[in-house]
Design an enzyme around this catalytic site. Structure first.
Site, PDB file in Angstrom:
ATOM      1  N   HIS A 105       0.828  -1.212   0.000  1.00 29.49           N
ATOM      2  CA  HIS A 105       0.000   0.000   0.000  1.00 29.49           C
ATOM      3  C   HIS A 105       0.862   1.262   0.000  1.00 29.49           C
ATOM      4  CE1 HIS A 105      -4.205  -1.369   0.612  1.00 29.49           C
ATOM      5  NE2 HIS A 105      -3.638  -2.439   1.164  1.00 29.49           N
ATOM      6  N   ASP A 155      -7.772  -1.510  -1.228  1.00 30.47           N
ATOM      7  CA  ASP A 155      -8.661  -2.450  -0.554  1.00 30.47           C
ATOM      8  C   ASP A 155     -10.083  -1.959  -0.781  1.00 30.47           C
ATOM      9  OD1 ASP A 155      -6.495  -3.855   0.499  1.00 30.47           O
ATOM     10  OD2 ASP A 155      -6.495  -2.711   2.366  1.00 30.47           O
ATOM     11  N   GLU A 173      -6.458 -12.214   0.794  1.00 28.62           N
ATOM     12  CA  GLU A 173      -7.472 -11.197   1.076  1.00 28.62           C
ATOM     13  C   GLU A 173      -8.321 -10.929  -0.167  1.00 28.62           C
ATOM     14  OE1 GLU A 173      -4.675  -8.770   4.320  1.00 28.62           O
ATOM     15  OE2 GLU A 173      -5.091  -7.890   2.350  1.00 28.62           O
ATOM     16  N   HIS A 224      -8.172  -7.113  -1.624  1.00 25.44           N
ATOM     17  CA  HIS A 224      -6.874  -6.466  -1.848  1.00 25.44           C
ATOM     18  C   HIS A 224      -6.380  -6.700  -3.275  1.00 25.44           C
ATOM     19  CE1 HIS A 224      -2.579  -5.658  -0.343  1.00 25.44           C
ATOM     20  NE2 HIS A 224      -2.393  -6.157  -1.559  1.00 25.44           N
TER      21      HIS A 224
END
Length: 262
Positions: free
Chosen positions: A153, A160, A237, A240
């Protein structure tokens, strides 16, 4: 957002990020580079994707830490120009299917990542355990790779997000919350993300949790749209995604999250 390294690596990163005391008693820190502080190649996502909905979890207190995260000055989302352009294509795609994008987090300053590491090392602080990691002892978060000293990130091209159903005016039911620490968040939980087939196999869940065929399908709608427009997924995830051709592969930016000047 994959947040983990092993415990020893996390401690090294934590201590290197803190002020160090020399033999002479003076204190010094490793200052960020000019590049790491430069936001010139970033944009405010809503300037490029005006239809996106924002729920910046780390600006508020409903997150796995339970506090506003360091470096989040305003509840906005920033991305590199390249990532924002591709996200606009995703937005147009899902709008044609009756959805809007809802962002939980995008660019994350290194200061915020450091905050996660400090929190993970504070094992007694389990205020948000019941909401985000009820099946885990907090002491395993480093070893099981839920917290890391570096995050994609911070390179500026990771986001996300989830889908908002314009018909029901609610988030699409993904069968689990953003930032849930557990195998239930994996894209392959109860199904095959490569084929889109729902299997119902919940054997990886330590508590016997499961998701329905509809919930798995909803995750795949988001995944397919992101992959069609230049993003790559994360195996742990469902929310993500990182731009495949991200412009900064080795730079971890430090400037705060706040509205950028056009």
């Amino acid at each position: 957002m994959k947040r983990i390294v092993n415990f020893s690596m996390a401690l090294v990163a934590l201590f290197s990020a803190m002020a160090m005391t020399s033999c002479s008693g003076s204190r010094s820190t490793v200052a960020p580079t000019v590049a790491e502080m430069n936001s010139d190649d970033f944009v405010t996502v809503t300037d490029v994707v005006p239809d996106v909905i924002l729920e910046i979890r780390y600006y508020g207190t409903y997150n796995f830490v339970g506090d506003r995260i360091d470096g989040y000055i305003q509840p906005t989302a920033l991305l590199t120009r390249e990532a924002a352009r591709c996200l606009k294509a995703v937005s147009d795609d899902v709008k044609s299917q009756g959805y809007r994008l809802k962002i939980y987090d995008a660019y994350r300053p290194q200061k915020g990542v450091d905050h996660f590491v400090r929190w993970a090392a504070d094992v007694p602080d389990v205020r948000m355990k019941q909401y985000f990691y009820p099946d885990l002892d907090k002491s395993v978060l480093f070893d099981q790779e839920y917290i890391m000293a570096r995050s994609g990130h911070s390179r500026g091209s990771t986001v996300d997000l989830t889908l908002f159903d314009m018909n029901t005016e609610k988030e699409l039911d993904m069968g689990g919350t953003f930032d849930w620490f557990g195998p239930e968040s994996h894209p392959d939980f109860c199904g095959n993300p490569d084929t889109g087939e729902y299997t119902g196999d919940n054997s990886k869940s330590p508590a016997g949790r499961s998701i329905t065929a509809e919930q798995f399908k909803n995750r795949m709608i988001l995944r397919a749209a992101m992959l069609r427009h230049g993003f790559k997924p994360l195996s742990t995830e469902w929310w993500h995604f990182t731009l495949k051709d991200e412009p900064y592969t080795d730079t971890y930016f430090t400037f705060p999250v706040e509205q950028l000047k056009k």
